[in-house]
Design an enzyme around this catalytic site. Structure first.
Site, PDB file in Angstrom:
ATOM      1  N   GLU A  86      26.450  -4.432  -5.591  1.00 58.72           N
ATOM      2  CA  GLU A  86      27.519  -5.471  -5.004  1.00 58.72           C
ATOM      3  C   GLU A  86      27.276  -5.120  -3.317  1.00 58.72           C
ATOM      4  OE1 GLU A  86      29.687  -6.689  -6.584  1.00 58.72           O
ATOM      5  OE2 GLU A  86      29.484  -5.932  -8.667  1.00 58.72           O
TER       6      GLU A  86
ATOM      7  N   GLU B  58      27.116 -11.894   8.713  1.00 58.84           N
ATOM      8  CA  GLU B  58      28.327 -11.377   8.004  1.00 58.84           C
ATOM      9  C   GLU B  58      29.425 -10.937   9.270  1.00 58.84           C
ATOM     10  OE1 GLU B  58      28.045  -8.198   5.284  1.00 58.84           O
ATOM     11  OE2 GLU B  58      29.673  -8.619   4.215  1.00 58.84           O
TER      12      GLU B  58
ATOM     13  N   LYS C 145      29.265   9.248  -4.370  1.00 62.27           N
ATOM     14  CA  LYS C 145      29.188   9.554  -2.808  1.00 62.27           C
ATOM     15  C   LYS C 145      29.925   8.580  -2.092  1.00 62.27           C
ATOM     16  CE  LYS C 145      26.793   8.199   0.589  1.00 62.27           C
ATOM     17  NZ  LYS C 145      27.692   8.235   1.365  1.00 62.27           N
TER      18      LYS C 145
HETATM   19  P1  NAP Z   1      26.397   0.610   4.225  1.00 65.44           P
HETATM   20  O1  NAP Z   1      26.010   0.958   5.380  1.00 65.44           O
HETATM   21  O2  NAP Z   1      25.389  -0.259   3.419  1.00 65.44           O
HETATM   22  O3  NAP Z   1      26.956   1.786   3.406  1.00 65.44           O
HETATM   23  C1  NAP Z   1      27.563   1.743   2.248  1.00 65.44           C
HETATM   24  C2  NAP Z   1      27.342   3.231   1.477  1.00 65.44           C
HETATM   25  O4  NAP Z   1      25.951   3.453   1.405  1.00 65.44           O
HETATM   26  C3  NAP Z   1      27.997   4.373   2.216  1.00 65.44           C
HETATM   27  O5  NAP Z   1      28.209   5.356   1.563  1.00 65.44           O
HETATM   28  C4  NAP Z   1      26.588   5.045   3.054  1.00 65.44           C
HETATM   29  O6  NAP Z   1      26.776   6.147   3.478  1.00 65.44           O
HETATM   30  C5  NAP Z   1      25.527   4.529   1.955  1.00 65.44           C
HETATM   31  N1  NAP Z   1      24.266   4.973   2.523  1.00 65.44           N
HETATM   32  C6  NAP Z   1      23.840   4.450   3.759  1.00 65.44           C
HETATM   33  N2  NAP Z   1      22.679   4.530   4.080  1.00 65.44           N
HETATM   34  C7  NAP Z   1      21.992   4.859   2.789  1.00 65.44           C
HETATM   35  C8  NAP Z   1      20.743   5.306   2.204  1.00 65.44           C
HETATM   36  N3  NAP Z   1      19.458   5.236   2.978  1.00 65.44           N
HETATM   37  N4  NAP Z   1      20.812   5.852   1.037  1.00 65.44           N
HETATM   38  C9  NAP Z   1      21.655   6.109   0.289  1.00 65.44           C
HETATM   39  N5  NAP Z   1      23.054   5.664   0.595  1.00 65.44           N
HETATM   40  C10 NAP Z   1      23.165   5.130   2.089  1.00 65.44           C
HETATM   41  O7  NAP Z   1      27.643  -0.516   4.222  1.00 65.44           O
HETATM   42  P2  NAP Z   1      29.021  -0.281   4.748  1.00 65.44           P
HETATM   43  O8  NAP Z   1      28.853  -0.478   6.118  1.00 65.44           O
HETATM   44  O9  NAP Z   1      29.696   1.059   4.363  1.00 65.44           O
HETATM   45  O10 NAP Z   1      30.016  -1.400   3.932  1.00 65.44           O
HETATM   46  C11 NAP Z   1      29.987  -2.609   4.272  1.00 65.44           C
HETATM   47  C12 NAP Z   1      29.309  -3.303   3.488  1.00 65.44           C
HETATM   48  O11 NAP Z   1      29.452  -3.340   2.093  1.00 65.44           O
HETATM   49  C13 NAP Z   1      29.093  -4.989   4.016  1.00 65.44           C
HETATM   50  O12 NAP Z   1      28.093  -5.657   3.968  1.00 65.44           O
HETATM   51  C14 NAP Z   1      29.982  -5.598   2.626  1.00 65.44           C
HETATM   52  O13 NAP Z   1      29.967  -6.869   2.495  1.00 65.44           O
HETATM   53  C15 NAP Z   1      29.649  -4.565   1.939  1.00 65.44           C
HETATM   54  N6  NAP Z   1      30.595  -4.609   0.497  1.00 65.44           N
HETATM   55  C16 NAP Z   1      30.214  -5.322  -0.522  1.00 65.44           C
HETATM   56  C17 NAP Z   1      30.960  -5.307  -1.671  1.00 65.44           C
HETATM   57  C18 NAP Z   1      31.019  -6.176  -2.968  1.00 65.44           C
HETATM   58  O14 NAP Z   1      31.460  -5.822  -4.020  1.00 65.44           O
HETATM   59  N7  NAP Z   1      29.921  -6.995  -2.908  1.00 65.44           N
HETATM   60  C19 NAP Z   1      32.570  -4.643  -1.591  1.00 65.44           C
HETATM   61  C20 NAP Z   1      32.791  -3.912  -0.300  1.00 65.44           C
HETATM   62  C21 NAP Z   1      31.714  -4.177   0.676  1.00 65.44           C
HETATM   63  P3  NAP Z   1      27.281   6.604   4.967  1.00 65.44           P
HETATM   64  O15 NAP Z   1      28.825   6.439   4.926  1.00 65.44           O
HETATM   65  O16 NAP Z   1      26.880   8.112   5.169  1.00 65.44           O
HETATM   66  O17 NAP Z   1      26.679   5.838   5.944  1.00 65.44           O
END
Ligand code: NAP
Length: 491
Positions: A264, A395, A188
């Site tokens: 991650e 962040e 997803k």
């Molecule tokens: P996010 O809001 O946590 O979303 C990530 C993914 O999770 C998206 O596909 C999102 O879908 C989905 N999601 C959101 N709520 C969910 C739920 N309740 N149940 C299941 N899935 C859910 O994060 P983001 O804003 O996209 O990404 C930025 C974050 O990712 C930052 O904190 C960054 O540091 C972190 N990141 C970490 C790494 C690593 O390797 N450590 C790499 C890249 C990014 P939707 O798009 O539909 O909301």
């Protein structure tokens, strides 16, 4: 500025992107015919509409993955590896088209998108080589009464949830090792940037991936569609890349079926510059570590801790370089910095800058949003950022570099570790003993020593503390998709 791509070309590449769900090897609409828009963050216009999956579609995708698992696990490792190898070659051959789609849906410059596509492809090359190196052990028990045979087997059906900031690489880091290990999967992608993943899925299918091994679900109701899958006994593994709050929630849900997990999560990387550093290298490293992906990377240098003796010079030279960066639509010639992904992201960046300035930081570059359309924010440096500023602990996810000063090495390391996160850190020093001491003292899963880039498919990517657990890439990456089985044999 001159657009590098004319809009007819944009229309052509978008027309080639699948917009449906991939379930059991077939592209199809969502069960209720719903769709969701995908927006260009540099203009705010809708690029295309894609299928918006329902809970029943999610279930169908997991059913397809579960049905394909036994056959896929039995497929010879060389065959699994060859599919990855062919996909790697296709990604490299189609880099320009894929980069354009990525820039359109995510905003970063074409050069950065090209770099991501090639980086993403490298995970397929790496894991095509790992697929044929899954081994085991044979030993005699210490008392000599038994022979111990240890083998590896695929974990089973996996669920991958990926973020918008690296729409393709965050997928290949999971899909590569899963394909190599013999696992099937449901993927997803983020609802803001699903197009790169849909194209990637098409490339894997064209490369010969059997039906059902990879299923792709796009949805505007992530929580509602994902939770039943995570609680379904047919699923054996969840790998999530995204924010720490969502990660925490998914860990709780995963407890029900005791899933294997890789998390991650978010980061808050410190960038340490010591008095004895090569300042030219430190400034180049700082630019890359901060500005890659418009600052929207989990490994992005979030805060700069600079030793007092070089703080003034580092700040002045770094600010000059930031001020010279060209901001604009990613498809335009000469653009260094694209827009942020959405208005919420830009608002958060502005809020953190304002808070730091109120508490005493001074703006030495940028410091303001740029009028749209699109969610642009000027590359920014803040000097003398006080320890109470939120920007040092949260962040930022934007093109802002808060700089703080420290005096002793101990103080620098303590400031670097003063965060719940532990993903990445950067250290610039020419003193070898100090370098080793500081690296050992840092609570981070990955450290860039005198370099501003740490991501590498041959290295284990992952964090400590609230940045999660599990590793992607390197020799460790495939282990996340393998279980160990031992057979005791009477001699
Ligand atoms: P996010 O809001 O946590 O979303 C990530 C993914 O999770 C998206 O596909 C999102 O879908 C989905 N999601 C959101 N709520 C969910 C739920 N309740 N149940 C299941 N899935 C859910 O994060 P983001 O804003 O996209 O990404 C930025 C974050 O990712 C930052 O904190 C960054 O540091 C972190 N990141 C970490 C790494 C690593 O390797 N450590 C790499 C890249 C990014 P939707 O798009 O539909 O909301």
């Amino acid at each position: 500025m001159t657009p590098l791509i004319d809009s007819a070309r944009e229309a052509d590449v978008l027309a080639a992107v699948p917009t449906q769900l991939l379930i059991g090897g077939r592209w199809r609409d969502s069960g209720d015919g719903g769709t969701l828009p995908v927006e260009d963050p540099s203009t705010g216009r809708t690029l295309v509409r894609i299928a918006d999956a329902t809970v029943a579609d999610g279930d169908a995708a997991l059913s397809a993955a579960a049905a394909a698992q036994a056959g896929w696990a039995a497929t010879p490792p060389r065959e699994r590896g060859e599919i990855l190898r062919r996909s790697f070659e296709a990604l490299v051959a189609r880099v320009d088209e894929l980069a354009l789609v990525m820039t359109l849906e995510m905003g970063k410059s074409l050069a950065e998108s090209r770099a991501e596509v090639l980086y993403a492809a490298e995970f397929f090359r790496w894991f095509s080589e790992e697929a044929v190196r899954i081994g085991g052990r044979f030993a005699t028990s210490p008392d000599g009464r038994s022979r111990l045979l240890t083998t590896k087997r695929p974990v089973g059906p996996c669920l991958f949830i990926t973020p918008w900031n690296f729409p393709m690489a965050m997928g290949t880091r999971k899909i590569g090792p899963a394909v190599a290990a013999g696992c099937t999967m449901v993927v997803k992608p983020a609802s803001q940037t699903p197009l790169s993943m849909l194209l990637l899925a098409q490339i894997l299918m064209d490369a010969g991936l059997p039906a059902g091994v990879l299923n792709v679900i796009t949805t505007s109701s992530s929580g509602k569609v994902m939770e039943p899958l995570i609680r379904d006994p047919r699923l054996r593994k969840l790998s999530f890349t995204g924010s720490t709050p969502v990660g925490r929630r998914l860990v709780e849900q995963s407890a029900e079926q005791l899933l294997r997990m890789s998390m991650e999560l978010g980061g808050n990387a410190p960038f340490l510059v010591f008095d004895d550093a090569d300042l030219d290298a430190a400034i180049e490293g700082a630019l890359t570590a901060k500005m890659r992906n418009v600052g929207q990377a989990c490994t992005a240098a979030n805060r700069f801790h600079v030793q007092a003796g070089v703080a003034e010079e580092f700040t002045r030279r770094f600010a000059e370089r930031l001020s010279a960066l060209v901001v604009g639509r990613g498809t335009e010639d000469g653009v260094d910095i694209g827009p942020l992904v959405d208005e919420a992201g830009r608002r958060k960046v502005a809020e953190l800058v304002d808070d730091a300035v109120e508490k005493g930081a001074s703006v030495v570059a940028g410091g303001h949003a740029i009028d749209g359309p699109g969610y642009f924010y000027a590359p920014t440096a803040l000097a003398n950022t006080p320890s109470t500023a939120r920007i040092l602990t949260e962040e930022v996810f934007g093109p802002v570099a808060p700089i703080a000063t420290f005096t002793t090495e101990e103080e620098g390391v303590a400031a670097a570790n003063a965060t719940e996160y532990g993903l990445a850190a950067y250290v610039f020093t020419r003193d070898l003993s100090r370098a080793l001491r500081v690296c050992e003292g840092l609570e981070a899963g990955m450290i860039g020593l005198n370099q501003g880039v740490i991501s590498n498919p041959a290295a284990p990517f992952g964090g400590l503390k609230a940045s999660g657990f599990g590793r992607e890439g390197g020799a460790e990456g495939i282990e996340e998709y393998l279980e160990t089985q031992y057979v005791g044999i009477a001699p």
